[in-house]
Design an enzyme around this catalytic site. Sequence first.
Site, PDB file in Angstrom:
ATOM      1  N   ASP A 136       0.822  -1.214   0.000  1.00 52.80           N
ATOM      2  CA  ASP A 136       0.000   0.000   0.000  1.00 52.80           C
ATOM      3  C   ASP A 136       0.853   1.259   0.000  1.00 52.80           C
ATOM      4  OD1 ASP A 136      -2.484  -1.229   0.093  1.00 52.80           O
ATOM      5  OD2 ASP A 136      -2.440  -1.429   2.258  1.00 52.80           O
ATOM      6  N   ASP A 249      -9.809  -7.325  11.470  1.00 53.58           N
ATOM      7  CA  ASP A 249      -9.369  -8.628  11.960  1.00 53.58           C
ATOM      8  C   ASP A 249     -10.312  -9.155  13.048  1.00 53.58           C
ATOM      9  OD1 ASP A 249      -8.608  -6.588  13.671  1.00 53.58           O
ATOM     10  OD2 ASP A 249      -6.462  -6.986  13.507  1.00 53.58           O
TER      11      ASP A 249
END
Length: 492
Positions: A136, A249
Amino acid sequence: MEKLFTVAYLSELFVGAQDDIAEQIELIWGHIKVLLVVPFLRIFMYINLVMSIMLFTEMVYMAVVVAFNTLFGKKPEQRYKFEPFEDDAELGSSVYPLVLVQVPMYNEKEVYKLSIGAACGLSWPSDRIVIQVLDDSTDPLIKGMVEMECESWASKGINIHYQVRDNRKGYKAGALKEGLKHDYAKQLNSNDCLMTRLQEMSLNYHFKVEQEYGSITFAFFGFNGTAGVWRMAALDEAGGWKDRTTVEDMDLAVRASLKGWKFLYLGSLKVKNELPSVFTAYRYQQHRWSCGPANLFRKMFCEIMRNQKVTWWKKLYVLYSFFFVRKIVSHIVTFTLYCVVFPATILIPEVMIPRWFTVYIGTMITLLCAVGTPRSFYLVVFWVLFENVMSLHRAKATFIGLFETQRVNEWVVTEKHGDASKVKATPQQSLSWFRIGERIHMLELCVGIVLFGCACYDLAYGKYHYYIYLYLQAIAFIIMGCGYIGTEVSSS
């Protein structure tokens, strides 16, 4: 003489009027205090006491369960009957499951080689492992360096793929019934500074008690995003990764658990981890870690209640123990009780905090958190002061998550510095200590000044003698407000 008499008379009237106004203001304040302020503060204090007792009983119960299991319970390999893979001449390496390892990157100049090298160095048949480096990075130079590192490993026969991601949608695709296997994170840089030592104490409690307890009792705990092994079937059935909160997550873990998948935590297997050593980075991280769970609780409350695949006991555990007490109550009560109620009772002495609470409950909570890191036990006072300062941001972030206000989806990647944090500061770096404007944190400074004023008032007029604690806490707020905690790493 007549004029002098008139002036004297008028001055006496003015002084008398001033005295009357002061007396009236004092009288009005007395009525307001008796009718509104004292009852409100007393109710607020009792609410905080109840929240503290909830947190205390939760922590004691978890500690007892983990201690009992450690002494008398079966180890994970006995409970789940672990068996090593056996080589088969006919099947060859196909007896090993296909594993996908994903390494996310974001401008991580200092650690990209270490991360990629660790993944490529795993002991697993080369035709049964795929490594994806998901980049990223916004810095073209760092992107090029990461891509070159991947090409270097690929030339050695490693099945590694470099992928550029332009946004965070989709996140990661994972490669028991357990759905998730999670490992203990060993902090590599815990000795960098006092701040990392104090973080180590909090994280050790989280891993050694909270994660272990969840694995033992309900085969569920929050996934920390790294050092986990997922079954692809668990990811698919749970609906994959979602970007609706900043804790994707944990979101995935809750959804997989509601589908009936079981989680296993392996505290004996340690995985390297780097703690943020720069205070600004740590503040952003704690905002994300506090805001995300609260927002997820808001989004998933009804979904958990309607779920038919898990028992009511597990629903109660997830909603009350995992979310409400540990992710909401613990963040709020630490700040409101020790940084709001305590100083407020000095200014409103009619409200008194019970002695049994200040002595026993607070002490026991502190000891339970600190016992997981014996080597840092002598730092427990610093840990308490540090956690109380950070509770300001955690409480604020929790309310942001619950009410979905402006910064609810703020995502600031925690910077990694690798060995750069261990390099001695150059003269140019040392000069940056004088750039006060770049390191000042007004929120901490304001709270510190208020607490300092309350401490001075308690020393002069108070009857509860909280001024020692308040002076120490005020100094901690002011020091951290000026940015003089953690390390400073050169950006060059």
